[in-house]
Design an enzyme around this catalytic site. Structure first.
Site, PDB file in Angstrom:
ATOM      1  N   CYS A  99      10.529  19.393   8.921  1.00  0.00           N
ATOM      2  CA  CYS A  99       9.450  19.830   9.817  1.00  0.00           C
ATOM      3  C   CYS A  99       9.215  18.886  10.987  1.00  0.00           C
ATOM      4  O   CYS A  99       8.405  19.187  11.867  1.00  0.00           O
ATOM      5  CB  CYS A  99       8.163  20.001   9.021  1.00  0.00           C
ATOM      6  SG  CYS A  99       8.371  21.115   7.618  1.00  0.00           S
ATOM      7  N   HIS A 392       4.194  28.109  11.486  1.00  0.00           N
ATOM      8  CA  HIS A 392       5.052  26.920  11.418  1.00  0.00           C
ATOM      9  C   HIS A 392       6.529  27.280  11.324  1.00  0.00           C
ATOM     10  O   HIS A 392       7.111  27.295  10.246  1.00  0.00           O
ATOM     11  CB  HIS A 392       4.616  26.078  10.209  1.00  0.00           C
ATOM     12  CG  HIS A 392       5.481  24.906   9.928  1.00  0.00           C
ATOM     13  ND1 HIS A 392       6.003  24.094  10.916  1.00  0.00           N
ATOM     14  CD2 HIS A 392       5.917  24.381   8.739  1.00  0.00           C
ATOM     15  CE1 HIS A 392       6.717  23.129  10.356  1.00  0.00           C
ATOM     16  NE2 HIS A 392       6.685  23.293   9.047  1.00  0.00           N
ATOM     17  N   CYS A 422       3.967  15.723   8.701  1.00  0.00           N
ATOM     18  CA  CYS A 422       4.702  15.450   7.472  1.00  0.00           C
ATOM     19  C   CYS A 422       5.974  16.280   7.519  1.00  0.00           C
ATOM     20  O   CYS A 422       6.117  17.175   8.351  1.00  0.00           O
ATOM     21  CB  CYS A 422       3.870  15.849   6.256  1.00  0.00           C
ATOM     22  SG  CYS A 422       3.426  17.611   6.253  1.00  0.00           S
TER      23      CYS A 422
END
Length: 436
Positions: A99, A392, A422
């Site tokens: 990510c 996301h 994160c």
């Protein structure tokens, strides 16, 4: 040796974020159903070039990322160059850092500019949860290789007889940590329990995120940084993120059942980010080149940091490790920041990190600091809403955060902003930008 990070080239010029752009983010199997990450990447880079009115031949490097890989096109960056009318001699390579992927691509381009090897580059990332590399079982994969080597009909028949019906079923990609087998949602549940984060607090954060994102869109604040995407066969388009609950009410969140621990859990579909499709990109230049070409940058990179922790317990704590390092490298403290943008993978993960920012014990035991990172001022935190609302697409989130915080700082007359996330694998990323 100084702790300060010098994010400049040999001439002392800063790294300018000239502009940033993204597609709208869409929930899995909705507006971008059937559109690959590569196609979305080409879409956003094409539009970024068009809006910048920059000759594509000026682009010296493109670094792009993807988390859910396409086996047919493993180097998405090079395919974007070849598919957008850019000069074929443009250097291009792909990166992946879960990510935090587009944080990495941005830093890679910035570091190439810092060395003096180039002055202009594009960075970003794209992911599709709707166009997936569907695999086969290990037993079928083994048999297919053997089948390719078999010569006689009898040998081929013997190979087929080894397979059962279940071996023929397709295998979707796992949304789980390879080394532990834990899904991201299970990790979020771990964190909710470790840090005693209530269901009510998680739902309240999700409601805040959706409410602020709705207000942001309705105020027209994202018009400069989100393009309208026309979807093949070009009979439809999307010009707004479609995950946002525009009529969010706090009471509605309580109706959902826990998704990952049915009996004792608190993480639900409503206080988690959904699987999402989308792409984003930023145009970076040396400060001198940007000014020579007549651009007014939306911001400059002041510092950045990447960190890693163990994956077995509470691995989505990346912001709590990367942020203090980025602050130290910028010569700043948390209270010096004008705005804070933290990726909201899950409400539980976000609240756990916020809690540890304020913990002196965490700072002493995990960071070797004698004071806490600092308590987050909510008037500075994710003021436009966060990933819980916007969605996301894994590789696209980093450059969304950076672009969004730069534009908001610009509207407020300048300042410094933190973008942090994160990432799977226990990874963390943080970047501090300054805006004039």
């Amino acid at each position: 040796m100084s702790d300060r990070q010098q994010v400049t080239n040999a001439r002392g010029e800063r790294i300018a974020i000239v502009s940033g752009l993204r597609t709208p983010f869409a929930k899995q199997a909705t507006a971008f159903h059937g559109v690959s990450a590569l196609d979305m990447g080409k879409m956003v880079v094409n539009e970024l070039l068009s809006r910048s009115e920059l000759n594509p031949k000026e682009i010296e490097q493109l670094v792009y990322g993807q988390v859910v890989q396409m086996p047919a096109a493993p180097n998405i960056a090079r395919e974007i160059v070849l598919g957008t009318g850019m000069d074929v001699s443009t250097d291009a390579y792909s990166v992946t850092r879960a990510c935090a992927t587009s944080f990495q691509s941005t830093v890679n381009v910035a570091e190439s500019i810092m060395t003096g090897n180039m002055d202009i580059g594009i960075a970003g990332g794209a992911d599709s949860s709707s166009v997936l590399p569907i695999g086969v079982s290990k037993k079928l994969a083994h048999a297919l290789v053997d089948l390719n080597k078999a010569r006689s009909f009898g040998q081929k028949l013997a190979i087929f007889r080894r397979l059962g019906l279940k071996d023929l079923l397709p295998v979707p990609p796992a949304v789980a940590e390879y080394s532990t087998g834990l899904s991201m949602g299970q990790t979020a549940e771990q964190m909710a329990k470790t840090y005693n984060i209530s269901r009510a607090d998680q739902d309240a954060l999700a409601h805040r995120s959706h409410t602020l994102a709705t207000e942001t869109w309705n105020a027209g604040k994202l018009a400069e940084e989100v393009m309208a995407a026309h979807v093949p066969p070009y009979k439809s388009f999307i010009d707004r993120d479609n995950n946002i609950r525009e009529n969010s009410t706090l009471e509605s969140y309580a109706k959902l059942r826990p998704a990952f621990d049915r009996k004792h859990g608190s993480v639900t579909a409503a206080n988690s980010t959904p699987l999402t499709d989308g792409a984003s990109a930023v145009l970076l230049m040396s400060e001198g080149r940007a000014k020579a070409l007549g651009y007014t940058p939306i911001g400059y990179i002041k510092s950045y940091a990447f960190t890693a922790i163990d994956v077995w317990q509470d691995m989505l704590m990346g912001p709590s490790y990367a942020t203090p390092l980025a602050l130290k490298r910028a010569g700043m403290e948390l209270e010096d920041l004008t705005l804070i943008e933290m990726h909201e993978a899950f409400a539980a993960q976000t609240l756990a990190n916020m809690q540890m920012f304020a913990s002196k014990k965490f700072a002493e035991e995990k960071l070797g600091r004698n004071r806490a990172i600092g308590e987050i001022d909510m008037s500075k935190f994710n003021v436009l809403g966060g990933s819980l609302a916007y969605g996301h697409p894994f590789a696209a989130t980093g450059t969304r955060l950076v672009t969004q915080v730069c534009h908001e700082l610009k509207r407020r007359g300048g300042g410094t902003g933190l973008a942090t996330a994160c990432a799977a694998g226990g990874l963390g990323a943080a970047m501090i930008v300054e805006v004039e």
